[in-house]
Each structure stands twice: as C-alpha cells, then as structure tokens.
Write a protein that holds these residues in place. Structure first.
Motif, mmCIF file in Angstrom:
data_model
loop_
_atom_site.group_PDB
_atom_site.id
_atom_site.type_symbol
_atom_site.label_atom_id
_atom_site.label_comp_id
_atom_site.label_asym_id
_atom_site.label_seq_id
_atom_site.Cartn_x
_atom_site.Cartn_y
_atom_site.Cartn_z
ATOM 1 N N LEU A 72 0.825 -1.211 0.000
ATOM 2 C CA LEU A 72 0.000 0.000 0.000
ATOM 3 C C LEU A 72 0.861 1.263 0.000
ATOM 4 O O LEU A 72 0.512 2.253 -0.654
ATOM 5 C CB LEU A 72 -0.948 -0.015 1.210
ATOM 6 N N ALA A 73 1.976 1.229 0.698
ATOM 7 C CA ALA A 73 2.883 2.382 0.712
ATOM 8 C C ALA A 73 3.434 2.641 -0.682
ATOM 9 O O ALA A 73 3.566 3.803 -1.104
ATOM 10 C CB ALA A 73 4.013 2.149 1.708
ATOM 11 N N GLU A 74 3.732 1.569 -1.393
ATOM 12 C CA GLU A 74 4.224 1.700 -2.771
ATOM 13 C C GLU A 74 3.144 2.306 -3.670
ATOM 14 O O GLU A 74 3.419 3.183 -4.489
ATOM 15 C CB GLU A 74 4.653 0.335 -3.293
ATOM 16 N N LYS A 75 1.904 1.853 -3.499
ATOM 17 C CA LYS A 75 0.798 2.401 -4.284
ATOM 18 C C LYS A 75 0.580 3.882 -3.951
ATOM 19 O O LYS A 75 0.301 4.683 -4.841
ATOM 20 C CB LYS A 75 -0.494 1.622 -4.031
ATOM 21 N N LEU A 76 0.717 4.209 -2.685
ATOM 22 C CA LEU A 76 0.553 5.607 -2.279
ATOM 23 C C LEU A 76 1.632 6.474 -2.927
ATOM 24 O O LEU A 76 1.341 7.548 -3.465
ATOM 25 C CB LEU A 76 0.608 5.725 -0.753
ATOM 26 N N ALA A 77 2.869 5.977 -2.899
ATOM 27 C CA ALA A 77 3.986 6.728 -3.480
ATOM 28 C C ALA A 77 3.830 6.893 -4.988
ATOM 29 O O ALA A 77 4.181 7.942 -5.538
ATOM 30 C CB ALA A 77 5.308 6.034 -3.158
ATOM 31 N N SER A 78 3.283 5.872 -5.642
ATOM 32 C CA SER A 78 3.112 5.949 -7.095
ATOM 33 C C SER A 78 1.767 6.554 -7.487
ATOM 34 O O SER A 78 1.434 6.620 -8.674
ATOM 35 C CB SER A 78 3.254 4.558 -7.721
ATOM 36 N N GLU A 79 1.001 6.976 -6.474
ATOM 37 C CA GLU A 79 -0.301 7.621 -6.673
ATOM 38 C C GLU A 79 -1.282 6.726 -7.430
ATOM 39 O O GLU A 79 -2.084 7.208 -8.231
ATOM 40 C CB GLU A 79 -0.132 8.975 -7.359
ATOM 41 N N THR A 80 -1.235 5.424 -7.146
ATOM 42 C CA THR A 80 -2.173 4.488 -7.761
ATOM 43 C C THR A 80 -3.071 3.835 -6.718
ATOM 44 O O THR A 80 -3.751 2.857 -7.014
ATOM 45 C CB THR A 80 -1.417 3.381 -8.537
ATOM 46 N N ILE A 81 -3.098 4.389 -5.531
ATOM 47 C CA ILE A 81 -3.869 3.802 -4.436
ATOM 48 C C ILE A 81 -5.351 4.163 -4.573
ATOM 49 O O ILE A 81 -5.697 5.292 -4.923
ATOM 50 C CB ILE A 81 -3.293 4.247 -3.071
ATOM 51 N N MET A 82 -6.209 3.183 -4.325
ATOM 52 C CA MET A 82 -7.654 3.394 -4.375
ATOM 53 C C MET A 82 -8.124 3.885 -3.002
ATOM 54 O O MET A 82 -7.416 3.719 -2.005
ATOM 55 C CB MET A 82 -8.371 2.090 -4.742
ATOM 56 N N SER A 83 -9.326 4.443 -2.938
ATOM 57 C CA SER A 83 -9.808 5.022 -1.674
ATOM 58 C C SER A 83 -9.936 3.968 -0.575
ATOM 59 O O SER A 83 -9.587 4.230 0.578
ATOM 60 C CB SER A 83 -11.129 5.753 -1.874
ATOM 61 N N ASP A 84 -10.415 2.745 -0.907
ATOM 62 C CA ASP A 84 -10.520 1.700 0.114
ATOM 63 C C ASP A 84 -9.134 1.235 0.571
ATOM 64 O O ASP A 84 -8.927 0.906 1.736
ATOM 65 C CB ASP A 84 -11.361 0.520 -0.375
ATOM 66 N N GLU A 85 -8.172 1.243 -0.345
ATOM 67 C CA GLU A 85 -6.805 0.882 0.009
ATOM 68 C C GLU A 85 -6.175 1.959 0.895
ATOM 69 O O GLU A 85 -5.431 1.652 1.821
ATOM 70 C CB GLU A 85 -5.953 0.687 -1.243
ATOM 71 N N ARG A 86 -6.511 3.216 0.605
ATOM 72 C CA ARG A 86 -6.003 4.318 1.430
ATOM 73 C C ARG A 86 -6.514 4.174 2.860
ATOM 74 O O ARG A 86 -5.769 4.374 3.817
ATOM 75 C CB ARG A 86 -6.422 5.669 0.850
ATOM 76 N N GLU A 87 -7.767 3.782 2.998
ATOM 77 C CA GLU A 87 -8.353 3.568 4.323
ATOM 78 C C GLU A 87 -7.637 2.427 5.040
ATOM 79 O O GLU A 87 -7.326 2.511 6.234
ATOM 80 C CB GLU A 87 -9.851 3.271 4.190
ATOM 81 N N GLU A 88 -7.375 1.351 4.315
ATOM 82 C CA GLU A 88 -6.648 0.207 4.878
ATOM 83 C C GLU A 88 -5.236 0.639 5.297
ATOM 84 O O GLU A 88 -4.740 0.268 6.367
ATOM 85 C CB GLU A 88 -6.576 -0.914 3.841
ATOM 86 N N PHE A 89 -4.601 1.444 4.456
ATOM 87 C CA PHE A 89 -3.255 1.945 4.757
ATOM 88 C C PHE A 89 -3.269 2.784 6.032
ATOM 89 O O PHE A 89 -2.391 2.656 6.888
ATOM 90 C CB PHE A 89 -2.721 2.760 3.572
ATOM 91 N N LEU A 90 -4.279 3.638 6.164
ATOM 92 C CA LEU A 90 -4.386 4.477 7.359
ATOM 93 C C LEU A 90 -4.600 3.639 8.612
ATOM 94 O O LEU A 90 -4.039 3.940 9.679
ATOM 95 C CB LEU A 90 -5.514 5.505 7.193
ATOM 96 N N LYS A 91 -5.380 2.572 8.508
ATOM 97 C CA LYS A 91 -5.600 1.682 9.653
ATOM 98 C C LYS A 91 -4.302 0.985 10.053
ATOM 99 O O LYS A 91 -3.991 0.865 11.245
ATOM 100 C CB LYS A 91 -6.689 0.656 9.352
ATOM 101 N N LEU A 92 -3.551 0.521 9.069
ATOM 102 C CA LEU A 92 -2.275 -0.122 9.368
ATOM 103 C C LEU A 92 -1.281 0.879 9.954
ATOM 104 O O LEU A 92 -0.537 0.552 10.889
ATOM 105 C CB LEU A 92 -1.691 -0.780 8.114
ATOM 106 N N THR A 93 -1.298 2.099 9.428
ATOM 107 C CA THR A 93 -0.423 3.148 9.958
ATOM 108 C C THR A 93 -0.776 3.443 11.413
ATOM 109 O O THR A 93 0.112 3.582 12.264
ATOM 110 C CB THR A 93 -0.538 4.431 9.109
ATOM 111 N N ASP A 94 -2.057 3.511 11.705
ATOM 112 C CA ASP A 94 -2.505 3.734 13.076
ATOM 113 C C ASP A 94 -2.041 2.599 13.988
ATOM 114 O O ASP A 94 -1.570 2.840 15.107
ATOM 115 C CB ASP A 94 -4.035 3.860 13.111
#
Length: 130
Positions: A72-94
């Motif tokens: 997910l971090a890679e997708k975020l960096a490449s700006e290919t992350i979907m909104s549900d994936e962003r939410e999952e990423f935020l939960k993991l970050t938390d």
C-alpha cells in the motif's frame, strides 16, 4: 505445533526445512522463542522481566500485515492507491503508531529496571533514533 525430536545435532538447513512447514502463526511463535533463546545465550543472567520486555519491544506487524503495508505504501507513493486501500493503509499506519507508542513505554520500563536513561538504553540496544 509440530515437534522436532533429536538426539543428534540438527543442521541449520534441516532446521530451516522443518520450519518451512509451519503455519504463519507457528513461525511467528518459533521466531519469538528463538529470539528469547538467543538473548538468554548472549546474556544468560538476564531477568525474566527484562526478557519479556525485550520480546514486547521487538514485536511488530505480522509478516502478512507488513507485506500489505509495504504494498500500500508503494501504491501511495506511485499515486495508484484506491480510496478503500487508502483507508486500509491508514488503519495499518494507526496500528504501527500504537505499537511504537507501546514500544516506547516498554523501553521506558526497561530503562527504569536497569536504572539508566532511555538514551543510554537505546545505545546499549543499538536502537537508532530517527
């Protein structure tokens, strides 16, 4: 958990082959126990309380969660992350941030037990401050 009965010394290769058959959870448990064993060998007189704190300090995400976080971090960096994936990423970050806060708490407890400063403990444990 599968048991390995030995009378003779087991080679590292055979031990690794045996661990390949463990489930992810069994492997996590095995690795944790191996870390404790290594700590005992390196410092055989370490009190149980300190060993338990060191185990807690070294806990992180499961391999599966870490892999997903990295994806997910890679997708975020490449700006290919979907909104549900962003939410999952935020939960993991938390979750990571909460683990880090607990880790700092455990480090503080260990420093107190050893009657040294937190900075000295971090130095003793070779933990790099960022």
């Amino acid at each position: 958990m599968p048991n390995i009965q030995t009378k003779n010394k087991v080679s590292t290769d055979k031990l690794l082959q045996a661990t390949a058959n463990l489930s992810s959870q069994e492997l996590e448990n095995f690795v944790s126990q191996a870390i404790v064993l290594r700590a005992k060998r390196n410092a055989p007189n370490i009190p149980k309380t300190e060993a338990e704190l060191l185990l807690k300090i070294n806990q992180g995400l499961s391999q599966k969660q870490q892999k997903r976080f990295d994806e997910l971090a890679e997708k975020l960096a490449s700006e290919t992350i979907m909104s549900d994936e962003r939410e999952e990423f935020l939960k993991l970050t938390d979750k990571i941030e909460k683990q880090d806060a607990k880790r700092i708490e455990f480090l503080g407890e260990l420093a107190e037990i050893r009657q040294i400063t937190l900075n000295n403990l971090l130095h003793d444990l070779n933990i790099v401050q960022t």
